[in-house]
Design a protein around this motif. Structure first.
Motif, mmCIF file in Angstrom:
data_model
loop_
_atom_site.group_PDB
_atom_site.id
_atom_site.type_symbol
_atom_site.label_atom_id
_atom_site.label_comp_id
_atom_site.label_asym_id
_atom_site.label_seq_id
_atom_site.Cartn_x
_atom_site.Cartn_y
_atom_site.Cartn_z
ATOM 1 N N LEU A 285 0.995 -1.575 -0.168
ATOM 2 C CA LEU A 285 -0.143 -0.035 0.068
ATOM 3 C C LEU A 285 0.709 1.187 0.137
ATOM 4 O O LEU A 285 0.602 2.203 -1.109
ATOM 5 N N VAL A 286 1.913 1.231 0.122
ATOM 6 C CA VAL A 286 2.265 2.765 0.747
ATOM 7 C C VAL A 286 3.258 2.859 -0.018
ATOM 8 O O VAL A 286 3.663 3.897 -1.281
ATOM 9 N N GLU A 287 3.751 1.108 -1.663
ATOM 10 C CA GLU A 287 4.026 1.393 -3.005
ATOM 11 C C GLU A 287 2.968 2.153 -3.507
ATOM 12 O O GLU A 287 3.129 3.528 -4.808
ATOM 13 N N THR A 288 2.118 1.589 -3.291
ATOM 14 C CA THR A 288 0.912 2.199 -4.209
ATOM 15 C C THR A 288 0.700 3.630 -3.955
ATOM 16 O O THR A 288 0.535 4.644 -5.533
ATOM 17 N N ALA A 289 0.453 3.878 -2.778
ATOM 18 C CA ALA A 289 0.481 5.482 -2.751
ATOM 19 C C ALA A 289 1.747 6.246 -2.902
ATOM 20 O O ALA A 289 1.104 6.912 -4.022
ATOM 21 N N ALA A 290 2.795 6.175 -3.344
ATOM 22 C CA ALA A 290 4.040 6.305 -3.469
ATOM 23 C C ALA A 290 4.016 7.124 -4.892
ATOM 24 O O ALA A 290 4.054 7.934 -5.683
ATOM 25 N N VAL B 138 2.570 -2.078 -8.795
ATOM 26 C CA VAL B 138 3.924 -1.609 -8.066
ATOM 27 C C VAL B 138 5.065 -2.033 -9.204
ATOM 28 O O VAL B 138 6.282 -1.601 -8.555
ATOM 29 N N GLY B 139 5.249 -3.589 -8.538
ATOM 30 C CA GLY B 139 6.684 -4.735 -8.966
ATOM 31 C C GLY B 139 7.124 -4.620 -7.207
ATOM 32 O O GLY B 139 7.017 -3.643 -6.315
ATOM 33 N N HIS B 140 7.213 -6.029 -7.756
ATOM 34 C CA HIS B 140 8.308 -6.735 -6.472
ATOM 35 C C HIS B 140 9.283 -6.302 -5.967
ATOM 36 O O HIS B 140 9.620 -5.888 -5.483
ATOM 37 N N ASP B 141 10.265 -5.572 -6.897
ATOM 38 C CA ASP B 141 11.918 -5.197 -6.468
ATOM 39 C C ASP B 141 11.403 -3.778 -5.931
ATOM 40 O O ASP B 141 11.811 -3.209 -5.328
ATOM 41 N N GLN B 142 10.192 -2.786 -6.904
ATOM 42 C CA GLN B 142 9.932 -1.969 -6.064
ATOM 43 C C GLN B 142 9.785 -2.153 -4.507
ATOM 44 O O GLN B 142 9.673 -0.677 -3.612
ATOM 45 N N MET C 43 10.551 -1.356 0.765
ATOM 46 C CA MET C 43 10.576 -1.435 2.394
ATOM 47 C C MET C 43 12.400 -1.030 3.242
ATOM 48 O O MET C 43 12.289 -0.759 4.330
ATOM 49 N N ILE C 44 13.874 -1.323 2.207
ATOM 50 C CA ILE C 44 15.284 -1.246 2.746
ATOM 51 C C ILE C 44 15.053 1.010 3.227
ATOM 52 O O ILE C 44 15.145 0.802 4.535
ATOM 53 N N SER C 45 14.392 1.019 2.118
ATOM 54 C CA SER C 45 14.305 2.488 2.455
ATOM 55 C C SER C 45 13.466 3.547 3.467
ATOM 56 O O SER C 45 14.247 4.278 4.363
ATOM 57 N N LEU C 46 12.426 2.459 3.586
ATOM 58 C CA LEU C 46 11.712 2.760 5.496
ATOM 59 C C LEU C 46 12.602 1.646 6.522
ATOM 60 O O LEU C 46 11.683 2.097 7.560
ATOM 61 N N GLY C 47 13.943 1.643 6.119
ATOM 62 C CA GLY C 47 14.571 1.138 7.284
ATOM 63 C C GLY C 47 13.743 -0.646 7.820
ATOM 64 O O GLY C 47 13.336 -1.033 9.310
ATOM 65 N N MET C 48 13.731 -1.560 6.611
ATOM 66 C CA MET C 48 13.027 -2.354 7.443
ATOM 67 C C MET C 48 14.006 -3.980 6.844
ATOM 68 O O MET C 48 13.065 -4.161 6.232
ATOM 69 N N ARG D 260 14.891 -6.578 7.493
ATOM 70 C CA ARG D 260 14.591 -7.802 8.448
ATOM 71 C C ARG D 260 13.216 -8.526 7.423
ATOM 72 O O ARG D 260 12.484 -9.807 7.754
ATOM 73 N N SER D 261 13.057 -7.355 6.959
ATOM 74 C CA SER D 261 11.052 -7.435 6.199
ATOM 75 C C SER D 261 11.218 -7.718 5.063
ATOM 76 O O SER D 261 12.039 -7.277 4.494
ATOM 77 N N ALA D 262 10.189 -8.720 4.914
ATOM 78 C CA ALA D 262 10.313 -8.611 3.045
ATOM 79 C C ALA D 262 8.119 -9.137 2.117
ATOM 80 O O ALA D 262 8.607 -10.028 3.879
ATOM 81 N N VAL D 263 8.069 -8.394 1.658
ATOM 82 C CA VAL D 263 7.250 -9.414 0.912
ATOM 83 C C VAL D 263 7.685 -10.798 0.163
ATOM 84 O O VAL D 263 8.828 -9.499 -0.528
ATOM 85 N N LEU D 264 7.166 -11.508 0.007
ATOM 86 C CA LEU D 264 8.601 -13.338 -0.642
ATOM 87 C C LEU D 264 7.471 -13.289 -1.279
ATOM 88 O O LEU D 264 7.793 -13.975 -3.006
ATOM 89 N N ASP D 265 5.996 -13.423 -1.825
ATOM 90 C CA ASP D 265 5.619 -13.497 -2.760
ATOM 91 C C ASP D 265 3.339 -12.955 -2.771
ATOM 92 O O ASP D 265 3.091 -12.149 -2.020
#
Length: 319
Positions: free
Chosen positions: A98-103, A163-167, A172-177, A179-184
């Motif tokens: 949702l964050v990437e969609t809003a961005a 929005v794309g998995h890579d994006q 998430m990395i830019s947000l300081g996350m 250790r968390s990931a959307v895998l699938d």
């Protein structure tokens, strides 16, 4: 489960219309605490002992438990246990999507009225509303509402594809996350070639994400407000939210000034939730994940009870 419970120190002396702006204003007000009464009267109620007991009992029964609670005013961690450990979080993983969609909407790189077809060949038939609707295609902005409000897996999959998995991973990395990931994608069944879970995350990172949302610090104020608006529509108040007494279908503007946004995740043997609860005395960002052997209804209800116990403790902390 290793845990920590502390007391916060006492104080020393889109972007798309009016609803978004109201959410942003309420979020900033809750973070500053400018309208709250003095919090000294609530100091004695801040032990979180019931929550700690409930989580320790789950851990002793073999469950994996992770929890993190942060005071929004002091930015101090008031409850933590194994909050650095990535665990399966199921539908809670839709929040970074949702964050990437809003961005993308905010940047103008995605048309909010772009019509997206439902992927019939990969339809998730086990849950969600879109599979029961006659419309085989919906605009992007409506898919975001479906994913946030009802946890619709087909809507979430469509957003992830758009929005794309890579994006999402980069965001998430830019947000300081890290250790968390959307895998699938969401799937009815996971085969040997699929990721074992749709998403994993730490409670520390997700509680921090929600704190940043209400502080207008996720990408920018417009994106933070848009995601907060979507999440304020969430219908699942059956876990932590059960203690708030809010109407699951209409809780954006509570008559008693309670601000609550959340997202839950559910899978076989997985319950996860993160959110923000703000009341007259304090505001908190929280996240709790419990992974358990779903051997019977009683096992499941014991996990649910722990979330509701946390909700009661959070209500006492904030009121």
């Amino acid at each position: 489960m290793s845990s920590h419970s502390g007391q916060a120190p006492e104080p020393s002396d889109s972007a798309s219309g009016a609803p978004v702006e109201e959410i942003a204003t309420a979020s900033r007000r809750s973070h500053r605490g400018s309208r709250r009464t003095p919090r000294r009267a609530a100091v004695g109620r801040r032990s979180f002992s019931p929550t700690l007991r409930a989580l320790e009992e789950l851990a002793q029964a073999g469950a994996q438990v992770s929890v993190h609670v942060t005071d929004l005013d002091t930015e101090r961690t008031v409850l933590a246990g194994d909050d650095h450990v990535p665990l399966p979080i199921a539908g809670l993983g839709v929040v970074p999507v949702l964050v990437e969609t809003a961005a993308a909407l905010d940047a103008g790189t995605m048309d909010p009225l772009l019509i997206v077809d439902r992927a019939e060949d990969e339809l998730v038939a086990g849950s969600g509303l879109w599979r029961n609707l006659r419309a085989p295609a919906l605009p992007m902005i409506d898919l975001a509402v479906l994913a946030a409000a009802t946890g619709d897996p087909n809507a979430a999959n469509a957003l992830l594809d758009a929005v794309g998995h890579d994006q999402v991973r980069s965001r998430m990395i830019s947000l300081g996350m890290p250790r968390s990931a959307v895998l699938d994608h969401f799937r009815d069944r996971r085969g040997p070639d699929d990721a074992p879970h749709v998403a994993v995350g730490t409670t520390r990172e997700f509680a921090t994400l929600f704190a940043a949302l209400v502080n207008s610090a996720v990408v920018d104020a417009g994106v933070s407000a848009q995601v907060s608006e979507w999440l304020s529509l969430n219908h699942d108040l059956s876990l932590v939210g059960a203690s708030t007494g809010l109407d699951p279908f209409a809780h954006e503007h509570d008559a008693h000034g309670l601000l609550f946004i959340n997202k839950t995740g559910r899978d076989r043997g997985v319950r996860a939730e993160a959110g923000v609860l703000a009341g007259p005395r304090a505001g908190v960002a929280y996240a709790l994940t419990v992974c358990f052997d779903d051997l019977s209804i009683s096992h499941r209800l014991r996990a649910h009870d722990a979330f509701r116990t946390l909700g009661t403790d959070l209500m006492e902390y904030t009121h």
